[in-house]
Scaffold this active site. Structure first.
Site, PDB file in Angstrom:
ATOM      1  N   THR A   1      51.639 -64.901 -65.330  1.00  0.00           N
ATOM      2  CA  THR A   1      51.987 -64.660 -63.934  1.00  0.00           C
ATOM      3  C   THR A   1      52.485 -63.238 -63.704  1.00  0.00           C
ATOM      4  O   THR A   1      52.643 -62.810 -62.562  1.00  0.00           O
ATOM      5  CB  THR A   1      53.011 -65.708 -63.424  1.00  0.00           C
ATOM      6  OG1 THR A   1      53.049 -65.649 -62.001  1.00  0.00           O
ATOM      7  CG2 THR A   1      54.394 -65.458 -63.998  1.00  0.00           C
TER       8      THR A   1
ATOM      9  N   ASP B   1      55.733 -71.552 -56.568  1.00  0.00           N
ATOM     10  CA  ASP B   1      54.432 -70.874 -56.747  1.00  0.00           C
ATOM     11  C   ASP B   1      53.759 -70.971 -58.131  1.00  0.00           C
ATOM     12  O   ASP B   1      52.740 -71.644 -58.307  1.00  0.00           O
ATOM     13  CB  ASP B   1      54.538 -69.403 -56.299  1.00  0.00           C
ATOM     14  CG  ASP B   1      55.771 -68.649 -56.836  1.00  0.00           C
ATOM     15  OD1 ASP B   1      56.495 -69.221 -57.653  1.00  0.00           O
ATOM     16  OD2 ASP B   1      55.970 -67.486 -56.436  1.00  0.00           O
TER      17      ASP B   1
ATOM     18  N   GLU C   1      50.607 -59.929 -55.236  1.00  0.00           N
ATOM     19  CA  GLU C   1      49.825 -61.177 -55.110  1.00  0.00           C
ATOM     20  C   GLU C   1      48.555 -61.062 -54.277  1.00  0.00           C
ATOM     21  O   GLU C   1      47.505 -61.591 -54.630  1.00  0.00           O
ATOM     22  CB  GLU C   1      50.714 -62.305 -54.577  1.00  0.00           C
ATOM     23  CG  GLU C   1      51.734 -62.854 -55.583  1.00  0.00           C
ATOM     24  CD  GLU C   1      52.962 -61.982 -55.803  1.00  0.00           C
ATOM     25  OE1 GLU C   1      53.086 -60.943 -55.112  1.00  0.00           O
ATOM     26  OE2 GLU C   1      53.795 -62.317 -56.662  1.00  0.00           O
TER      27      GLU C   1
ATOM     28  N   ARG D   1      57.981 -61.438 -68.163  1.00  0.00           N
ATOM     29  CA  ARG D   1      57.828 -59.974 -68.281  1.00  0.00           C
ATOM     30  C   ARG D   1      57.829 -59.529 -69.743  1.00  0.00           C
ATOM     31  O   ARG D   1      56.934 -58.817 -70.186  1.00  0.00           O
ATOM     32  CB  ARG D   1      58.951 -59.244 -67.535  1.00  0.00           C
ATOM     33  CG  ARG D   1      58.971 -59.577 -66.054  1.00  0.00           C
ATOM     34  CD  ARG D   1      59.981 -58.727 -65.288  1.00  0.00           C
ATOM     35  NE  ARG D   1      60.287 -59.331 -64.002  1.00  0.00           N
ATOM     36  CZ  ARG D   1      60.493 -58.664 -62.864  1.00  0.00           C
ATOM     37  NH1 ARG D   1      60.439 -57.359 -62.843  1.00  0.00           N
ATOM     38  NH2 ARG D   1      60.779 -59.292 -61.738  1.00  0.00           N
TER      39      ARG D   1
HETATM   40  C1  DMJ Z   1      56.315 -61.233 -60.564  1.00  0.00           C
HETATM   41  O1  DMJ Z   1      57.405 -61.126 -61.399  1.00  0.00           O
HETATM   42  C2  DMJ Z   1      55.472 -62.438 -60.868  1.00  0.00           C
HETATM   43  O2  DMJ Z   1      54.215 -62.294 -60.298  1.00  0.00           O
HETATM   44  C3  DMJ Z   1      56.102 -63.718 -60.403  1.00  0.00           C
HETATM   45  O3  DMJ Z   1      55.259 -64.813 -60.592  1.00  0.00           O
HETATM   46  C4  DMJ Z   1      56.453 -63.617 -58.938  1.00  0.00           C
HETATM   47  N1  DMJ Z   1      57.206 -62.447 -58.621  1.00  0.00           N
HETATM   48  C5  DMJ Z   1      56.772 -61.170 -59.133  1.00  0.00           C
HETATM   49  C6  DMJ Z   1      55.782 -60.423 -58.265  1.00  0.00           C
HETATM   50  O4  DMJ Z   1      55.926 -60.570 -56.930  1.00  0.00           O
END
Ligand code: DMJ
Length: 451
Positions: free
Chosen positions: A442, A243, A359, A120
């Site tokens: 991500t 994931d 997602e 983040r």
């Molecule tokens: C986010 O912080 C990122 O996408 C992470 O990879 C998974 N969880 C959240 C969103 O669901």
């Protein structure tokens, strides 16, 4: 003769008529939805500004705020800043920019989760620097990177879960593949931008150490101890805790041309497709298996898993990507909005909450970008309408305690503005980014290959 020619021409004419129609449909959906999505982003940002300014997150029901630590790290503004830039929201971007540059400091005696802060904050600051150009963003990123580096000082080189930003004290030896393997895009970019290889080297070693501990079948488990290198929970899947490890194997190859990452990705995805993929009456899914035997241990799939169609199409596997997105869409429409977890053999919800996760929308964005099939624009419309119908509050957007009762929860995670709204917007404005030059981390922070 004439009628023969007509018969021959008819399919061609029909094809043009259909593609013309599709084009028109696409334009209508795009011109209609992109401004509406921008407005909803603004609505949520306004809620943050009014009720949570200077804090990590908005509480959209009680109209308060939540901080992750004893001092705020401005999660929402840092996460949302590049979405504002991509949406062309200059005034809001300026407000967020001032707040971050005037108030953000990492010189605090607080213990943070390395993974969350990396994806983040470090990801957000790096993309802020690349998009905005202000060196102060890079200085913040370097300061943060330095403070996070002690996590890699374990006997295996795989990172501990937590680190104290002031003292460098680390803790949390039992962690998981996602938290070990989702660091290279951010640490690697920091190395490229500073010409200091230390960050890339540490994050890459962690990734390789993890990969080297895969089972003989080529699978990883859910938990691992970074002191001993021993696996704990041997359950293998593509869900939370694993994931984004797969996501970063592929994306690190894309962003850095790292051939070793390419090999690790190819070996891993082959094993996942062989053992974890599952075709049942309700559709094509990825479930749970034992990493050592490949024996099926569960038929669960949830909102976090819905990133996988996007990754599959990005990597060129259109058949699996399309089939899996169709299943994700089924999961979403079962109760009008997707649950955190579903047993896909019975289609019964096993965890009913919805955390405003991005997602499934991220996957629609990649599928539309690579196939241009307008059905993904229609899917996006469904997702957007459900969000507005069930999650909108007068102060922003709220997660749900239950997708069945639609009872709301007093939470709006920063990824709602970083990812959910960004991917929705990009779905209807895909020309905004060039995936040949940009790789999203991500948390949907765009990292540019400037090297
Ligand atoms: C986010 O912080 C990122 O996408 C992470 O990879 C998974 N969880 C959240 C969103 O669901």
């Amino acid at each position: 003769m004439k009628s023969n020619r007509l018969r021959l021409l008819l399919p061609v004419l029909l094809m043009y008529a259909v593609s013309g129609c599709q084009k028109q449909q696409t334009q209508v959906v795009t011109s209609e939805l992109a401004p509406q999505i921008k407005n909803e982003f603004l609505h949520a940002w306004q809620g943050y500004k009014t009720h949570a300014w200077g804090h990590d997150e908005l509480k959209p029901l009680s109209k308060g705020h939540r901080d992750w630590h004893s001092v705020p790290l401005l999660m929402t503004p840092v996460d949302a800043f590049d979405t504002m830039l991509l949406m062309g929201l200059k005034t809001e971007a300026e407000e967020a920019r001032e707040l971050i540059l005037n108030q953000l400091s990492f010189d605090h005696d607080i213990t943070v989760k390395n993974f969350e802060i990396t994806i983040r904050m470090l990801g957000g600051l790096l993309s802020a620097y690349q998009l905005d150009g202000d060196e102060r963003f890079l200085r913040l990123a370097i300061d943060l990177g330095q403070r996070l580096l002690p996590v890699f000082n374990s006997p295996t080189g795989m990172p501990y879960t937590f680190v104290n930003l002031k003292t460098g004290a680390v803790s949390g030896a039992v962690t998981n593949p996602a938290e070990i393997g989702t660091l290279l895009l951010e640490f690697g970019t920091l190395s490229k931008l500073t010409e200091n290889p230390a960050y890339y080297t540490a994050a890459k070693k962690a990734l390789v150490e993890l990969y080297n501990r895969r089972s003989p079948l080529g699978l990883v488990g859910t938990t691992i101890n970074v002191d001993t290198g021993q696996w704990g929970d041997p359950s293998s899947h593509i869900s939370g805790m694993i994931d984004s490890y797969y996501e970063y194997l592929f994306k690190a190859w894309k962003l850095f041309d790292d051939a070793e990452c390419k090999t690790m990705w190819e070996t891993s995805i082959a094993a996942v497709n062989q053992y974890v993929a599952d075709e049942v009456d309700s559709g094509f899914w990825y479930g749970r298996v034992d990493m050592n035997t490949g024996a099926r241990t569960g038929r669960y799939f949830g909102s976090l898993d819905a990133f996988f169609p996007g990754l599959l199409i990005y990597a060129g596997d259109r058949p699996r990507a399309e089939k899996l997105q169709a299943s994700c869409h089924k999961m979403w429409t079962l109760h009008g909005i997707e649950p955190e977890m579903l047993d896909y053999s019975s289609m019964k919800v096993t965890a009913a909450n919805y955390e405003l996760r991005p997602e499934i929308i991220e996957s629609a964005f990649y599928l539309y970008t690579f196939t241009k099939d307008p059905k993904y624009l229609e899917m996006g419309r469904t997702f957007f309408e459900s969000l507005r119908q069930y999650c909108r509050t007068d102060a922003g957007y709220a997660a749900l305690n239950s997708v069945i009762s639609k009872e709301k929860k007093d939470s709006m995670e920063s990824f709602f503005l970083a990812e959910t709204m960004k991917y929705l917007y990009l779905l209807y404005t895909p020309e905004t980014v060039d995936l040949q030059k940009v790789v999203f981390n991500t948390e949907a922070h765009p990292l540019q290959r400037t090297w």
